[in-house]
Motif scaffolding. Structure first.
Motif, PDB file in Angstrom:
ATOM      1  N   LEU A  49       0.768  28.833  30.701  1.00  0.00           N
ATOM      2  CA  LEU A  49       1.484  29.761  29.827  1.00  0.00           C
ATOM      3  C   LEU A  49       2.992  29.618  29.965  1.00  0.00           C
ATOM      4  O   LEU A  49       3.726  29.629  28.962  1.00  0.00           O
ATOM      5  N   VAL A  50       3.491  29.468  31.182  1.00  0.00           N
ATOM      6  CA  VAL A  50       4.931  29.286  31.380  1.00  0.00           C
ATOM      7  C   VAL A  50       5.381  27.962  30.774  1.00  0.00           C
ATOM      8  O   VAL A  50       6.427  27.893  30.113  1.00  0.00           O
ATOM      9  N   GLY A  51       4.593  26.900  30.979  1.00  0.00           N
ATOM     10  CA  GLY A  51       4.928  25.613  30.378  1.00  0.00           C
ATOM     11  C   GLY A  51       4.942  25.684  28.864  1.00  0.00           C
ATOM     12  O   GLY A  51       5.835  25.132  28.205  1.00  0.00           O
ATOM     13  N   GLY A  52       3.968  26.370  28.268  1.00  0.00           N
ATOM     14  CA  GLY A  52       3.940  26.547  26.824  1.00  0.00           C
ATOM     15  C   GLY A  52       5.118  27.354  26.323  1.00  0.00           C
ATOM     16  O   GLY A  52       5.706  27.028  25.279  1.00  0.00           O
ATOM     17  N   LEU A  53       5.485  28.381  27.050  1.00  0.00           N
ATOM     18  CA  LEU A  53       6.642  29.191  26.665  1.00  0.00           C
ATOM     19  C   LEU A  53       7.917  28.359  26.702  1.00  0.00           C
ATOM     20  O   LEU A  53       8.736  28.413  25.776  1.00  0.00           O
ATOM     21  N   ILE A  54       8.093  27.577  27.755  1.00  0.00           N
ATOM     22  CA  ILE A  54       9.282  26.723  27.864  1.00  0.00           C
ATOM     23  C   ILE A  54       9.306  25.710  26.724  1.00  0.00           C
ATOM     24  O   ILE A  54      10.349  25.460  26.113  1.00  0.00           O
ATOM     25  N   LYS A  59      11.734  23.921  21.774  1.00  0.00           N
ATOM     26  CA  LYS A  59      11.507  23.438  20.413  1.00  0.00           C
ATOM     27  C   LYS A  59      12.272  24.318  19.427  1.00  0.00           C
ATOM     28  O   LYS A  59      12.907  23.821  18.496  1.00  0.00           O
ATOM     29  N   PHE A  60      12.222  25.631  19.619  1.00  0.00           N
ATOM     30  CA  PHE A  60      12.913  26.559  18.732  1.00  0.00           C
ATOM     31  C   PHE A  60      14.421  26.398  18.853  1.00  0.00           C
ATOM     32  O   PHE A  60      15.132  26.404  17.856  1.00  0.00           O
ATOM     33  N   MET A  61      14.920  26.239  20.073  1.00  0.00           N
ATOM     34  CA  MET A  61      16.361  26.098  20.287  1.00  0.00           C
ATOM     35  C   MET A  61      16.874  24.802  19.669  1.00  0.00           C
ATOM     36  O   MET A  61      17.942  24.778  19.073  1.00  0.00           O
ATOM     37  N   SER A  62      16.117  23.720  19.792  1.00  0.00           N
ATOM     38  CA  SER A  62      16.584  22.450  19.216  1.00  0.00           C
ATOM     39  C   SER A  62      16.525  22.486  17.699  1.00  0.00           C
ATOM     40  O   SER A  62      17.394  21.937  17.034  1.00  0.00           O
ATOM     41  N   SER A  63      15.522  23.138  17.134  1.00  0.00           N
ATOM     42  CA  SER A  63      15.440  23.213  15.683  1.00  0.00           C
ATOM     43  C   SER A  63      16.485  24.157  15.117  1.00  0.00           C
ATOM     44  O   SER A  63      17.034  23.925  14.040  1.00  0.00           O
ATOM     45  N   SER A  64      16.822  25.221  15.836  1.00  0.00           N
ATOM     46  CA  SER A  64      17.836  26.144  15.331  1.00  0.00           C
ATOM     47  C   SER A  64      19.221  25.535  15.449  1.00  0.00           C
ATOM     48  O   SER A  64      20.079  25.769  14.616  1.00  0.00           O
ATOM     49  N   SER A  65      19.465  24.723  16.459  1.00  0.00           N
ATOM     50  CA  SER A  65      20.774  24.096  16.592  1.00  0.00           C
ATOM     51  C   SER A  65      20.937  22.997  15.562  1.00  0.00           C
ATOM     52  O   SER A  65      22.034  22.768  15.053  1.00  0.00           O
TER      53      SER A  65
END
Length: 70
Positions: A49-54, A59-65
């Motif tokens: 779960l922690v690995g999936g969250l990371i 993924k979200f941070m790279s796509s938003s940037s």
């Protein structure tokens, strides 16, 4: 302890005594085994779960940037 088993046949030492130990301590052994397997499962689930969250956050941070570059 060795003197106790010295005159006994091999099957008493290697079959009967372990069988009696399993009958007497079987419930305890199974409960300890179940506890250990449960803890291992929870640790693996936590790590997944922690690995999936990371992964999702990166993924979200790279796509938003990349969107802000437009």
């Amino acid at each position: 302890m060795r003197e106790i088993f010295e005159g006994l046949p091999w099957w008493v030492k290697w079959v009967a005594v372990p069988a009696i130990a399993l009958v007497v301590f079987g419930g305890l052994i199974l409960s300890v085994l179940g506890f250990v397997i449960g803890i291992l499962f929870k640790v693996l689930l936590f790590a997944a779960l922690v690995g999936g969250l990371i992964y999702v956050v990166r993924k979200f941070m790279s796509s938003s940037s990349s969107r802000s570059d437009w």
